[in-house]
Design a protein around this motif. Structure first.
Motif, short mmCIF file in Angstrom:
data_model
loop_
_atom_site.label_atom_id
_atom_site.label_comp_id
_atom_site.label_asym_id
_atom_site.label_seq_id
_atom_site.Cartn_x
_atom_site.Cartn_y
_atom_site.Cartn_z
N GLU A 1 -2.74 0.10 -1.10
CA GLU A 1 -1.39 -0.41 -0.89
C GLU A 1 -1.14 -0.81 0.56
OE1 GLU A 1 1.29 -0.96 -2.91
OE2 GLU A 1 0.00 -0.65 -4.64
N ALA A 2 -1.79 -0.10 1.48
CA ALA A 2 -1.57 -0.35 2.91
C ALA A 2 -2.58 -1.33 3.49
CB ALA A 2 -1.65 0.98 3.67
N LEU A 3 -3.48 -1.86 2.66
CA LEU A 3 -4.60 -2.65 3.17
C LEU A 3 -4.19 -3.86 4.02
CD1 LEU A 3 -7.60 -2.34 3.18
CD2 LEU A 3 -7.74 -3.72 1.11
N PRO A 4 -3.22 -4.69 3.59
CA PRO A 4 -2.84 -5.83 4.45
C PRO A 4 -2.37 -5.40 5.83
CG PRO A 4 -1.96 -6.11 2.24
CD PRO A 4 -2.50 -4.72 2.31
N LEU B 1 0.04 3.51 6.58
CA LEU B 1 0.19 4.33 5.38
C LEU B 1 1.64 4.76 5.15
CD1 LEU B 1 -2.98 6.63 5.51
CD2 LEU B 1 -2.67 4.47 4.31
N LYS B 2 2.37 4.92 6.24
CA LYS B 2 3.77 5.33 6.10
C LYS B 2 4.65 4.20 5.57
CE LYS B 2 3.99 9.09 9.46
NZ LYS B 2 4.57 9.57 10.74
N GLU B 3 4.12 2.98 5.58
CA GLU B 3 4.86 1.84 5.04
C GLU B 3 4.76 1.76 3.52
OE1 GLU B 3 3.42 -1.64 6.95
OE2 GLU B 3 4.14 -1.06 8.94
N VAL B 4 3.85 2.52 2.94
CA VAL B 4 3.67 2.49 1.49
C VAL B 4 4.90 3.09 0.80
CG1 VAL B 4 2.26 3.34 -0.44
CG2 VAL B 4 1.16 2.64 1.70
N ALA C 1 -2.91 -11.34 -3.33
CA ALA C 1 -3.67 -10.69 -4.42
C ALA C 1 -2.90 -9.51 -4.98
CB ALA C 1 -5.03 -10.26 -3.92
N ALA C 2 -2.16 -8.83 -4.11
CA ALA C 2 -1.38 -7.68 -4.55
C ALA C 2 -0.17 -8.11 -5.36
CB ALA C 2 -0.94 -6.87 -3.34
#
Length: 224
Positions: free
Chosen positions: A147-150, A118-121, A223-224
């Motif tokens: 946003e952090a899913l991958p 999550l901090k990479e978002v 996909a993103a």
């Protein structure tokens, strides 16, 4: 020839049973750990200073729980929570009993994985959502996690692989699975071929899981 054939069939059945028990332990413990670990990781991130649900006290407590839990070696944790395992499943021996320490060990691991992902978002994405009037929960569910899913997929894949390793350790105390077979037959009965086969199966299992995780993460990235 008949004796050799019977031995091969016997070994095959034994290894298939061990593989089934290993997959059962890993999948169930992973499911339980994910159920608790993802909210834990999300809570750590969103309660940090300048985050959507800032709360320094909650953040400190949650961070401390993760750090303490992750610092306990798995073999010690497994023995220490035997009373809890007996309370939950009625026994401390067997495949089902092994799920308890596996899940407990994986929860803080997943929590930290989620936190890092999550901090990479990009903060700009969060700021844009806030500017559009999104609530904290909408930001978490519709922005942060998607946003952090991958990265989350890769982190959860790493957790599954770690659990496979831990499942081999629980075999040393009668937890079942491939680890139990390797100890009882490969080590205690000096059947080197059984030991080798269990290692090969575990290597293949890890490679398959890692490949699936990589494929899924790449698919989500595109996909993103």
């Amino acid at each position: 020839m008949n004796i050799l054939l019977k031995q091969l069939v016997s070994d095959g059945a034994l290894l298939w049973q061990g593989l089934y028990e290993t997959i059962y332990m890993v999948l169930v413990s992973m499911g339980i750990a994910t159920l608790f670990g993802i909210p834990l990781g999300v809570a750590v991130v969103v309660t940090e200073p300048d985050r959507v649900l800032e709360n320094k006290k909650v953040n400190f407590v949650l961070g401390a729980i993760i750090n303490v839990a992750r610092s306990i070696p798995f073999i010690i944790l497994m023995v220490a929570i035997i009373p809890v395992t007996r309370l939950l499943v009625g026994t401390s021996i067997g495949t089902t009993a092994a799920i308890v320490p596996l899940a407990v060990a994986a929860i803080p691991f997943i929590g930290r994985v989620v936190e890092n992902s999550l901090k990479e978002v990009d903060p700009g994405v969060i700021e844009a959502a806030e500017a559009m009037g999104a609530t904290p929960w909408e930001i978490i569910i519709k922005v942060l996690i998607p946003e952090a899913l991958p990265s989350l997929i890769l982190g959860l894949t790493l957790t599954i692989i770690s659990l496979i390793g831990f499942s081999a350790i629980v075999g040393a105390i009668g937890g079942g699975g491939l680890g139990d077979i390797a100890i009882r037959y490969g080590y205690q009965r000096f059947q080197g071929d059984i030991m080798l086969k269990t290692v090969v199966i575990l290597v293949i299992l890890v490679q398959v899981i890692q490949s699936i995780g990589n494929w899924l993460a790449n698919r989500l990235n595109r996909a993103a």
